[in-house]
Motif scaffolding. Structure first.
Motif, PDB file in Angstrom:
ATOM      1  N   ARG A 210       0.922  -1.165   0.046  1.00 13.54           N
ATOM      2  CA  ARG A 210      -0.228   0.069   0.098  1.00 13.54           C
ATOM      3  C   ARG A 210       0.916   1.177  -0.038  1.00 13.54           C
ATOM      4  N   ALA A 211       2.067   1.259   0.671  1.00 12.63           N
ATOM      5  CA  ALA A 211       2.872   2.372   0.712  1.00 12.63           C
ATOM      6  C   ALA A 211       3.394   2.627  -0.549  1.00 12.63           C
ATOM      7  N   LYS A 212       3.849   1.602  -1.293  1.00 12.89           N
ATOM      8  CA  LYS A 212       4.389   1.690  -2.663  1.00 12.89           C
ATOM      9  C   LYS A 212       3.271   2.139  -3.661  1.00 12.89           C
ATOM     10  N   LEU A 213       2.096   1.449  -3.623  1.00  9.52           N
ATOM     11  CA  LEU A 213       1.003   2.014  -4.189  1.00  9.52           C
ATOM     12  C   LEU A 213       0.574   3.569  -4.156  1.00  9.52           C
ATOM     13  N   LEU A 214       0.502   4.112  -2.957  1.00 15.21           N
ATOM     14  CA  LEU A 214       0.293   5.558  -2.651  1.00 15.21           C
ATOM     15  C   LEU A 214       1.562   6.360  -3.161  1.00 15.21           C
ATOM     16  N   MET A 215       2.593   5.880  -3.063  1.00 13.00           N
ATOM     17  CA  MET A 215       3.598   6.545  -3.830  1.00 13.00           C
ATOM     18  C   MET A 215       3.979   6.755  -5.105  1.00 13.00           C
ATOM     19  N   ALA A 216       3.440   5.824  -5.660  1.00 11.57           N
ATOM     20  CA  ALA A 216       3.220   5.517  -7.284  1.00 11.57           C
ATOM     21  C   ALA A 216       2.360   6.586  -7.576  1.00 11.57           C
ATOM     22  N   ILE A 217       0.984   6.458  -6.947  1.00 11.21           N
ATOM     23  CA  ILE A 217       0.036   7.330  -7.553  1.00 11.21           C
ATOM     24  C   ILE A 217       0.463   8.918  -7.328  1.00 11.21           C
TER      25      ILE A 217
END
Length: 238
Positions: A210-217
């Motif tokens: 989820r942290a990687k997804l948020l940073m990607a967005i």
């Protein structure tokens, strides 16, 4: 007796249960709301005051639960705080989408107002993702100060303080292991700033999906703002 005193000391929550100050999060949230309020009308998905009013209504009970320091947490508190962040993020990403849509269809002729709007969206992007990281990492701001480390959920981010306990003395003294350091809102805002400017992690690494997804967005949104929106605005100014 000595062992009893040692046990009591090790079980004392960090920062003597003082908790993180409430004011910085309130200021950050109100800043994001204010930036949305002054966006051009064509970038708003609702009447101008509808979404900010909802966000203020979500913020007020959070202040009431923890008016000065973040020491109390309930399921309602967590739902309200995460809903508030999600609402701000949704409004800002929608504004970014409308801004890009207008650029693609050449509906905007005022380059100066476009630059200002792009800056507003970019700043709000930094604030809201900083708040999201702050709310999610290790169970949130209350859990980080009120629970023992072995009771905390898995970390979403690895800060430099989490791994420099074997460095030189003046650096190691501030490490998480040695000083019981925990990140605060300013640390997460810094992560958000670096991710919005470098479009990638710098000194703080995302650990969970989820942290990687948020940073990607966030990176994609910041890239769209920086390259597409600002480049188009500069071409209009010419």
């Amino acid at each position: 007796m000595a062992r009893r005193r040692e046990t009591a000391r090790t079980r004392q929550p960090r920062h003597e249960r003082r908790g993180e100050a409430r004011l910085p999060a309130v200021v950050a949230t109100l800043t994001a709301i204010g930036l949305y309020l002054v966006l051009p009308q064509q970038l708003l998905i609702t009447p101008r005051f509808a979404l900010p009013a909802l966000e203020v209504l979500l913020l007020l009970p959070l202040i009431a639960i923890n008016p000065r320091r973040l020491t109390r947490q309930t399921k309602t508190f967590r739902v309200l705080s995460l809903t508030l962040v999600l609402t701000i993020a949704a409004g800002n990403l929608a504004a970014l989408g409308l801004l890009i849509d207008q650029l693609v269809h050449a509906k905007v002729a005022d380059g100066r107002s476009l630059l200002i709007a792009a800056l507003q969206v970019w700043l709000t992007n930094i604030i809201v993702f900083g708040l999201a990281y702050w709310e999610l990492d290790r169970g949130g701001p209350v859990a980080r100060t009120q629970q023992l480390r072995d009771e905390l959920p898995l970390a979403d981010f690895r800060f430099s303080q989490d791994e420099n306990d074997d460095a030189v003395g003046e650096v190691a003294d501030g490490a998480s292991k040695n000083s019981d350091w925990v990140p605060t809102l300013m640390d997460y805002l810094y992560v958000s700033v670096t991710n919005s400017t470098a479009f990638s992690p710098t000194d703080t690494m995302p650990l969970t999906t989820r942290a990687k997804l948020l940073m990607a967005i966030q990176s994609v949104a910041a890239l769209a703002t920086s390259l597409l929106v600002i480049a188009r605005a500069v071409s209009i100014l010419r």
